[in-house]
Write an enzyme that holds these catalytic residues in place. Structure first.
Site, PDB file in Angstrom:
ATOM      1  N   ASP A  89      79.119  62.697 111.905  1.00 56.72           N
ATOM      2  CA  ASP A  89      80.351  63.320 112.395  1.00 56.72           C
ATOM      3  C   ASP A  89      80.093  64.578 113.210  1.00 56.72           C
ATOM      4  OD1 ASP A  89      81.514  61.356 110.952  1.00 56.72           O
ATOM      5  OD2 ASP A  89      82.307  62.649 109.375  1.00 56.72           O
TER       6      ASP A  89
HETATM    7  N1  LIG Z   1      81.149  70.850 104.858  1.00 55.05           N
HETATM    8  C1  LIG Z   1      82.362  70.734 104.341  1.00 55.05           C
HETATM    9  O1  LIG Z   1      82.978  71.696 103.917  1.00 55.05           O
HETATM   10  C2  LIG Z   1      83.001  69.408 104.236  1.00 55.05           C
HETATM   11  C3  LIG Z   1      83.835  69.138 103.149  1.00 55.05           C
HETATM   12  C4  LIG Z   1      84.440  67.866 103.085  1.00 55.05           C
HETATM   13  C5  LIG Z   1      84.231  66.969 104.102  1.00 55.05           C
HETATM   14  N2  LIG Z   1      83.406  67.279 105.139  1.00 55.05           N
HETATM   15  C6  LIG Z   1      83.195  66.299 106.189  1.00 55.05           C
HETATM   16  O2  LIG Z   1      81.909  65.728 106.027  1.00 55.05           O
HETATM   17  C7  LIG Z   1      81.409  65.352 107.315  1.00 55.05           C
HETATM   18  C8  LIG Z   1      80.060  65.985 107.472  1.00 55.05           C
HETATM   19  O3  LIG Z   1      79.392  65.444 108.608  1.00 55.05           O
HETATM   20  P1  LIG Z   1      77.868  65.078 108.556  1.00 55.05           P
HETATM   21  O4  LIG Z   1      77.505  64.780 109.954  1.00 55.05           O
HETATM   22  O5  LIG Z   1      77.102  66.125 107.848  1.00 55.05           O
HETATM   23  O6  LIG Z   1      77.789  63.804 107.644  1.00 55.05           O
HETATM   24  P2  LIG Z   1      78.463  62.398 107.873  1.00 55.05           P
HETATM   25  O7  LIG Z   1      79.122  62.320 109.195  1.00 55.05           O
HETATM   26  O8  LIG Z   1      79.274  62.143 106.667  1.00 55.05           O
HETATM   27  O9  LIG Z   1      77.238  61.437 107.963  1.00 55.05           O
HETATM   28  C9  LIG Z   1      76.341  61.343 106.909  1.00 55.05           C
HETATM   29  C10 LIG Z   1      75.318  60.313 107.313  1.00 55.05           C
HETATM   30  O10 LIG Z   1      74.227  60.390 106.432  1.00 55.05           O
HETATM   31  C11 LIG Z   1      73.648  59.128 106.338  1.00 55.05           C
HETATM   32  N3  LIG Z   1      72.974  59.046 105.066  1.00 55.05           N
HETATM   33  C12 LIG Z   1      73.478  58.924 103.845  1.00 55.05           C
HETATM   34  N4  LIG Z   1      72.523  58.847 102.918  1.00 55.05           N
HETATM   35  C13 LIG Z   1      71.354  58.935 103.590  1.00 55.05           C
HETATM   36  C14 LIG Z   1      69.983  58.904 103.189  1.00 55.05           C
HETATM   37  N5  LIG Z   1      69.627  58.821 101.914  1.00 55.05           N
HETATM   38  N6  LIG Z   1      69.033  59.008 104.158  1.00 55.05           N
HETATM   39  C15 LIG Z   1      69.382  59.127 105.447  1.00 55.05           C
HETATM   40  N7  LIG Z   1      70.648  59.140 105.867  1.00 55.05           N
HETATM   41  C16 LIG Z   1      71.623  59.041 104.934  1.00 55.05           C
HETATM   42  C17 LIG Z   1      74.782  58.148 106.467  1.00 55.05           C
HETATM   43  O11 LIG Z   1      74.374  57.080 107.293  1.00 55.05           O
HETATM   44  P3  LIG Z   1      73.645  55.817 106.683  1.00 55.05           P
HETATM   45  O12 LIG Z   1      74.515  55.300 105.610  1.00 55.05           O
HETATM   46  O13 LIG Z   1      73.501  54.928 107.883  1.00 55.05           O
HETATM   47  O14 LIG Z   1      72.321  56.309 106.180  1.00 55.05           O
HETATM   48  C18 LIG Z   1      75.862  58.931 107.228  1.00 55.05           C
HETATM   49  O15 LIG Z   1      76.058  58.458 108.525  1.00 55.05           O
HETATM   50  C19 LIG Z   1      82.419  65.833 108.323  1.00 55.05           C
HETATM   51  O16 LIG Z   1      83.285  64.801 108.669  1.00 55.05           O
HETATM   52  C20 LIG Z   1      83.172  66.899 107.555  1.00 55.05           C
HETATM   53  O17 LIG Z   1      84.499  67.094 108.033  1.00 55.05           O
HETATM   54  C21 LIG Z   1      82.783  68.476 105.202  1.00 55.05           C
END
Ligand SMILES: NC(=O)c1ccc[n+]([C@@H]2O[C@H](COP(=O)([O-])OP(=O)(O)OC[C@H]3O[C@@H](n4cnc5c(N)ncnc54)[C@H](OP(=O)(O)O)[C@@H]3O)[C@@H](O)[C@H]2O)c1
Ligand SMILES: NC(=O)c1ccc[n+]([C@@H]2O[C@H](COP(=O)([O-])OP(=O)(O)OC[C@H]3O[C@@H](n4cnc5c(N)ncnc54)[C@H](OP(=O)(O)O)[C@@H]3O)[C@@H](O)[C@H]2O)c1
Lengths: 101, 473, 101, 473
Positions: free
Chosen positions: B398
């Site tokens: 994301d």
């Molecule tokens: N930081 C905050 O405060 C907070 C709170 C709530 C929500 N959020 C939301 O969380 C999201 C964060 O974005 P992000 O880019 O950090 O994460 P993300 O968009 O949720 O992507 C996480 C990625 O990690 C991969 N993954 C999972 N397990 C893995 C593993 N063991 N090894 C390698 N890859 C792995 C997954 O792909 P695969 O399955 O293909 O591996 C997934 O595409 C945002 O949408 C944000 O709004 C953030």
């Protein structure tokens, strides 16, 4: 009446103070800050304790007891979890400014 | 005795203020939390002083209740994994809201809410406290993925909400008028007390309906808002009980929570109004999946290693949620060391919402020993990408998804500022599959076969292999 | 007693609020800020008016009258002079950041 | 009626808070002042509502007093020149302190300060109010150069101060104990009331002695401190009168004034403790003047003009107090225009304490039309001097005096951060003579005949001539 007015005054000043206290907190502290203020409103436990202490009937005692349990969870859990979170922010050894030049 | 208690409450309030002040900076935050906790201890001790009873049963009840709640709270707080923090906070906030609603209920039951001030403040406490309780539980379930995951919508949602809210108002009026309203409209069985119970139930329902349509990505903001609500309820009950500890502390939390909520929502690029009133208009992405196979540039760790070794000088690493899942922070540190010993420049680009809680990545990386000075914010790193040879994206999607900038499609991440990795020469993803991230929005970068290399593997293993490959290349 | 305690509470919260309110004011606003807060403590005029209104003897009336005059000078002069000072800070047309690159 | 008054006071307090908030930014500051003034109007109107008298004489007295004071205040405020602002603020602060001391005195005289709270708060009010009154008047005289100019010292000053302070304490104790102390030590004529009068006189003396040893350069800080004092006195009298308007507003001013004082002293590079407890150890400079004639590089406007035209590309202008005296802001603007039309880069370096009040230079230059973007702070301009071909210093001395960095000599400006003009290729002073500035410290740069050009003339005339010379060169 006077009592109420004074309470209103306290409420208003405290509200301004609350607003001012949180001015531009860095992003990474948002969760701990939320968690800590969450623990602080656990002060409601005080209210719950007074309910139990002054209760005269079974219903109130039961309600009060549940309230005490919930309030204690809020207080203890809240501060505890905040402390754990903040433990992760180890003080940086050298807090040099990020930019090199 | 009364004087001592009042002064103790005042000291507690001061300690809360000092604590919150210190929470504004990472260096002093932990001591701030301790100071606030100490204030709480003082307030509780002072309360015990004023309890005017000799009945051991009462003491046992109070002591037992505090012990029970405290142990449950402490154990859950100690056990919860770092990634589960937000739902833990939601849960603790919820129980606080429940506690205060029950306190207000018992005031009515005991006939103590006599004056109009006490009655109106008491009603407010019950409503807000219940909404906060139910809303927090729903938020907890969503984040823990127990129930209500995603955005739950049903027809006429707004209308139903409005009707319940109207009901809450009418019931409150009835309680306030001591049942006169119900008598006037000919339903005298609706006594004030019965109205109260229905009011409680209706408020709980309102809390549920308020939160279920909101998507999981917005939960931290909703939790913060509910936290402010609970603070406000505590302040209202301070009016009822004429208790300055509740009044001041509750007001502080209510006000600071409001500001914090606004700051969080602006950091996540999501206006509060949009979150609350729209929910997220049915998360697209996941369903839209056009089954057509699209080509990707699937590479091996050796390919990545030799590219890094031979053609990259400036390298930016972007960690995401997957790093936390795979617990791959140490391998990441080693990759950094290996690259640096080869004379490369290595920076880290930290998106404010990477991971599942604010500061998640900072916590993990500093834990692994990466110096603060290498962690760059969104604003600081974006200009750097132009001159970057390779961006290594580890378990993130994301936060680097250019779909956020696509103005035509309305996705859950629309408008969120992202790390503009597409400006770099090469983009290397280390993740297990093509599946999208938290927001469920597909990433067009995956399919840019000229620019992007996809290394499909677990983050920990992938980083270790790449490190080896760099050493051997 | 209760009254006094509440006053103490108000005093403490207001003091924190005052501290928080003035956090990092730009240098050039120091004088106007000093001048405006100076005008605000002219609220003592309220006290002086009450003294005159409740006075029973010549001495108190005389003292109160002088106090009223002084207090009014503080209030009116204070706000007036602050307004003049601040009139000098014309809103910048384009508040571009100073650095060029 | 009481309720309405209380609410009005509360509204006034809120408006004060909102006003102070807005005073933090230049864009909103003026409206902040207006809002606070409006709050004051409400508080006064509410006070008139509670006055319980029908005697026209009382109304006449109050109305007459307010009118008299208001007119005097308004007229002085309107007439005072910009350079006289600091002493004006000192005067208004002083009268406020005097007012509050008199109010407290009358409370005692009428026998209203019965409780120990009222008595102690009342005594505090009298002492602080009188110190503030006398101190402010001294500060006014210093700045207006009526009396006490420079640092006035006499032998055993600290001892005398300590003795008077002890006397103040003893007198207070006597009042507090209703004369018992005086009786106990056998001076029964020292009745509480007589003690009060002596107390008032002693406090006034203390205020005078507190301020006279402090040099004029530190006066703005002292005024700010006395301002905080008056606020505190107002808060104390709020306790005596049980008046929440006084309590809240006084506390706000006391607390914010304290912080402001600290900020000012750190901006001027002068620790508060040093200012208060040392005064300035007898200003050297002026007296030391070794009569030996030292050589300077005395130039004409034509010399300056041709240097600027032919050899300077990047030019920094540093304005000081002399610019304000000569009202030379428009000629300065023209010089800037002329130089820029020749393709030169022109910046302005603004020292935080240039002139006689904070923001003095910003006010003058923006008045003349110089764009904000060209005004550089101390920190922003200092790195620029390295690549600067010419610095034109107009009517300034202290703010560019390298003697501030001389660690061996202790001068009134020691430790103050300065504009490091000596790093530029050429330094051009436009001033009327070699006389030093406010702090009375001679400037070694004057005598650096290689680097420095001295154009001895009035700032206005000098700038006009230089502009002509640039045009004709
Ligand atoms: N930081 C905050 O405060 C907070 C709170 C709530 C929500 N959020 C939301 O969380 C999201 C964060 O974005 P992000 O880019 O950090 O994460 P993300 O968009 O949720 O992507 C996480 C990625 O990690 C991969 N993954 C999972 N397990 C893995 C593993 N063991 N090894 C390698 N890859 C792995 C997954 O792909 P695969 O399955 O293909 O591996 C997934 O595409 C945002 O949408 C944000 O709004 C953030
Ligand atoms: N900004 C504040 O808040 C504030 C408040 C109080 C005190 N101060 C103090 O004021 C000083 C300010 O420093 P500064 O460098 O701006 O001024 P300065 O050091 O006081 O020097 C002013 C210079 O202007 C010259 N001058 C006077 N009238 C002139 C005229 N008509 N034309 C040309 N030159 C004229 C004088 O020299 P000639 O007589 O040779 O012409 C004098 O050397 C600092 O010491 C500061 O601490 C500042």
């Amino acid at each position: 009446m006077q009592e109420l007015l004074v309470q209103l005054a306290v409420f208003i000043i405290a509200a301004f103070l609350g607003f001012e206290l949180i001015s531009r907190v860095p992003n990474m502290l948002h969760t701990p800050l939320m968690s800590a203020t969450n623990a602080i409103h656990g002060i409601v436990l005080v209210g719950a304790i007074i309910v139990v202490a002054t209760a005269n009937d079974a219903f109130t005692i039961a309600v009060g007891f549940i309230a005490v349990v919930l309030g204690a969870m809020n207080v203890v859990g809240g501060f505890w979890v905040t402390n754990r979170m903040l433990g992760m922010f180890r003080p940086p050894k050298t807090r040099v400014k990020k930019r090199k030049g | 005795m009364q004087v001592a208690t009042f002064l103790a409450y005042l000291v507690a309030a001061v300690l809360f203020v000092v604590g919150i002040r210190r929470l504004r900076k990472p260096e002093t935050a932990r001591s701030g939390n301790t100071i606030a906790a100490f204030g709480m201890l003082i307030a509780l001790a002072a309360t015990f002083l004023v309890i005017d009873t000799n009945a051991t049963s009462v003491w046992l009840l109070i002591g037992g209740g505090v012990l029970l709640g405290g142990v449950v709270g402490a154990v859950s707080a100690q056990r919860v994994p770092m990634t589960g923090m937000p739902q833990m906070v939601a849960a603790f906030n919820g129980v606080g809201g429940g506690c205060i609603a029950l306190v207000a209920l018992s005031e009515f039951y005991q006939g103590r809410a006599e004056t109009w001030v006490a009655a109106s403040a008491g009603l407010l406490t019950i409503i807000i406290g219940s909404v906060s309780f139910a809303g927090s539980i729903v938020a907890f379930s969503k984040l823990q993925e127990i129930a209500f995951t995603g955005s739950v919508a049903f027809p006429l949602q707004q209308v139903v909400n409005a009707l319940i809210f109207l009901g809450v108002l009418l019931l409150s009026a009835n309680v306030f008028l001591d049942g006169a309203l119900a008598e006037a409209v000919g339903i005298p069985f609706l006594s004030p007390l019965i109205s109260l119970y229905i009011l409680l139930a209706a408020s709980l329902l309102l809390g549920v309906l308020f939160v279920i349509p909101i998507g999981g990505a917005d939960m931290p903001i909703v939790i913060s808002l509910l936290n402010a609500f609970t603070g406000l309820a505590a302040a209202a009950s301070g009016f009822v009980l004429e208790n300055y500890a509740l009044l001041i502390a509750g007001t502080l939390v209510g006000a600071s929570g409001t500001i914090l909520t606004r700051q969080m929502s602006s950091a996540l690029g999501r206006p509060l109004g949009k979150i609350i009133f729209a929910g997220i208009a049915a998360t697209g992405g996941k369903q839209e999946e056009d089954d057509e196979e699209r080509e990707v540039n699937d590479v091996s760790a050796e390919d990545v290693g030799s590219y890094l070794k031979e053609e990259a000088n400036k390298i930016v690493i972007v960690p995401g949620y997957g790093l936390a899942v795979a617990q791959a922070q140490s391998p990441m540190y080693e990759l950094m060391e290996t690259l640096e010993s080869d004379g490369k420049e290595v920076l880290f680009g930290i998106h404010p919402v990477a991971g599942r809680m604010p500061g998640h990545m900072n916590v993990l990386l500093t834990e692994a020993g990466v110096p603060y000075a290498k962690l760059y914010d969104l604003e600081d790193i974006n200009p750097e990408f132009e001159e970057t040879d390779a961006v290594i994206i580890v378990g993130a999607n994301d936060v680097v998804n250019p779909a956020a900038n696509d103005e035509e499609k309305d996705s859950p991440i629309s408008g969120m500022p992202i790390l503009e990795v597409e400006n770099a020469k090469r983009v290397i993803f280390i993740k297990r599959s093509l599946s999208p991230g938290f927001a469920g929005v597909d990433n067009p970068l995956f399919y840019d076969t000229d620019k992007t290399m996809m290394l499909f593997t677990d983050a920990k293993q992938g980083l270790q292999e790449v490190t080896e490959a760099v050493k051997n290349a």
